[in-house]
Write a protein that holds these residues in place. Structure first.
Motif, short mmCIF file in Angstrom:
data_model
loop_
_atom_site.label_atom_id
_atom_site.label_comp_id
_atom_site.label_asym_id
_atom_site.label_seq_id
_atom_site.Cartn_x
_atom_site.Cartn_y
_atom_site.Cartn_z
N THR A 69 0.81 -1.31 0.07
CA THR A 69 -0.06 0.04 -0.13
C THR A 69 0.93 1.32 0.02
O THR A 69 0.29 2.32 -0.52
CB THR A 69 -0.92 -0.03 1.22
N LYS A 70 2.02 1.23 0.74
CA LYS A 70 2.85 2.43 0.52
C LYS A 70 3.34 2.76 -0.83
O LYS A 70 3.36 3.83 -1.34
CB LYS A 70 4.01 2.28 1.53
N ARG A 89 0.56 4.55 -2.84
CA ARG A 89 0.52 5.76 -2.40
C ARG A 89 1.73 6.68 -3.17
O ARG A 89 1.44 7.66 -3.51
CB ARG A 89 0.69 6.03 -1.02
N ILE A 148 1.11 6.89 -7.08
CA ILE A 148 -0.17 7.97 -7.24
C ILE A 148 0.47 9.19 -7.28
O ILE A 148 0.20 10.03 -8.01
CB ILE A 148 -1.46 7.67 -6.40
N GLU A 149 1.04 9.67 -6.02
CA GLU A 149 1.56 11.02 -5.79
C GLU A 149 2.37 11.41 -6.87
O GLU A 149 2.38 12.63 -7.42
CB GLU A 149 2.07 11.02 -4.46
N SER A 155 -7.48 1.17 3.36
CA SER A 155 -6.84 2.21 2.27
C SER A 155 -7.55 3.16 1.70
O SER A 155 -7.28 4.20 1.47
CB SER A 155 -6.02 1.15 1.31
N LYS A 164 -8.24 5.87 4.47
CA LYS A 164 -7.10 6.38 4.81
C LYS A 164 -6.38 7.20 3.52
O LYS A 164 -5.77 8.50 3.99
CB LYS A 164 -5.80 5.54 4.93
N GLU A 165 -6.53 6.87 2.33
CA GLU A 165 -6.07 7.71 1.13
C GLU A 165 -7.15 8.86 0.65
O GLU A 165 -6.79 9.46 -0.38
CB GLU A 165 -5.67 6.71 0.19
N THR A 190 -5.34 11.92 0.55
CA THR A 190 -4.28 11.85 -0.54
C THR A 190 -4.98 12.13 -2.08
O THR A 190 -4.27 13.00 -2.66
CB THR A 190 -3.54 10.54 -0.48
N LEU A 191 -6.00 11.63 -2.25
CA LEU A 191 -6.82 11.80 -3.37
C LEU A 191 -7.29 13.31 -3.42
O LEU A 191 -7.05 13.96 -4.52
CB LEU A 191 -7.93 10.95 -3.58
N ASN A 247 -4.50 15.91 -3.88
CA ASN A 247 -3.89 16.05 -5.11
C ASN A 247 -4.70 15.78 -6.35
O ASN A 247 -4.42 15.79 -7.58
CB ASN A 247 -2.88 14.46 -5.42
#
Length: 246
Positions: free
Chosen positions: A42-43, A46, A49-50, A87, A90-91, A94-95, A98
Motif C-alpha cells: 500500500t505504501k 501511495r 499515485i502521488e 486504504s 486512509k487515502e 491523498t486523493l 492531489n
C-alpha cells in the motif's frame, strides 16, 4: 541532474497501467506472511499515485484484484478486502490533496457490500477532481469484460438498437468497463514476471510494455521514472513505418 529532470513532461503516457505484482513473494523471501506483503504494498501505491499526479499523468490504472484472485486462500482474500477498505478510508485525503478522481472497473457486484460501500463513497467524494483519474481494477478480468461487452452488443443487435454492420472498435469500446478511458500507452508489471495476466487485453493493443524486476512493495519513484524514460526512448509506430512517423 536528477533522473526526474530527464523526463520529458511533453511525452508522458496519457494512460499508465500497472500490474502490481510480487507482494506475496516479497513477504515469503523475508519469512513473513503473504498478508504482510500486501500491507507493505500500500505504501508503493501511495508513492506511485502521488508521483504520477505530480508528473502530470492524466490516467493511472492499477490492477488491484483479479477475478482469478477469488480462488486464493479465504484468509488472504478477506485480508485483501479489509485492506482495501482501510486504504480507501486512509487515502481519501491523498486523493483530495492531489485533486485525483477515483474510478473503479470490474465485476464490482462480487465485492463484499462493505467494500462496495466504501468504494462508492470515495468515488462520490472525489468525482469533481480533475488532476488525474485513478482507476482501480477490482474483481477484474479482461476476458470477462469482453464477454460481457459481446453479450450487451448482441442484445442490442437482437432488439434492432444497432446493426451488425455498425459494429466497430468504437462500439466495442463503449461497452467495456473502460469506456471513459483512453487506450493504455504504457503497461508496467513488477516482480520480474513477463505476462499480462488477463489485464486490459483490448486496451493494450498498442501499449508499450515495461517489466521491472522489483517486487511491488519495493517499487519507488526511481523505478517509475526508469519505466517512463524507457517509454520515451521508444518509437511508437502504430503499424506505420519510421519514415511515416517522422
Amino acid at each position: 541532474m536528477s533522473v526526474l529532470n530527464t523526463i520529458n513532461k511533453d511525452n508522458l503516457p496519457k494512460h499508465l497501467a500497472i500490474i502490481m505484482d510480487g507482494n506475496g513473494r516479497w513477504a515469503k523471501q523475508q519469512g513473513l506472511l503473504r498478508t504482510i506483503g500486501h500491507e507493505n504494498g500500500t505504501k508503493s501505491v501511495r508513492i506511485t499515485i502521488e508521483n504520477c499526479a505530480k508528473l502530470g499523468i492524466e490516467n493511472l490504472t492499477l490492477y488491484a484484484f483479479s477475478t482469478e484472485n477469488w480462488n486464493r486462500p479465504k484468509l488472504e482474500v478477506e485480508t485483501l478486502m479489509k485492506l482495501l477498505i482501510k486504504s480507501l478510508q486512509k487515502e481519501l485525503i491523498t486523493l483530495q490533496n492531489n485533486n485525483i478522481r477515483l474510478n473503479a472497473i470490474g465485476n464490482l457486484d462480487m465485492m463484499p457490500k462493505s467494500a462496495q460501500k466504501e468504494l462508492l463513497e470515495v468515488m462520490e467524494k472525489t468525482k469533481n477532481n480533475t488532476q488525474m483519474t485513478l482507476t482501480l481494477a477490482l474483481s477484474y478480468g479482461s476476458r470477462e469484460e469482453i464477454v460481457s461487452a459481446v453479450k450487451k452488443i448482441a442484445d442490442k443487435v437482437k432488439n434492432n438498437i444497432i446493426s451488425i454492420d455498425s459494429i466497430d472498435d468504437s462500439i466495442i469500446n463503449k461497452h467495456l468497463y473502460t469506456q471513459n478511458l483512453p487506450d493504455v500507452d504504457l503497461l508496467i508489471r513488477t516482480s520480474g514476471e513477463h505476462r499480462i495476466s488477463n489485464f486490459l487485453l483490448w486496451q493494450i493493443a498498442y501499449a508499450e510494455l515495461f517489466f521491472s524486476e522489483v517486487m511491488w512493495p519495493d517499487f519507488r519513484e526511481e523505478h517509475l521514472y526508469e519505466a517512463l524514460i524507457s517509454y520515451q526512448k521508444r518509437e511508437r509506430r502504430f503499424g506505420k513505418t519510421s519514415e511515416q512517423i517522422k
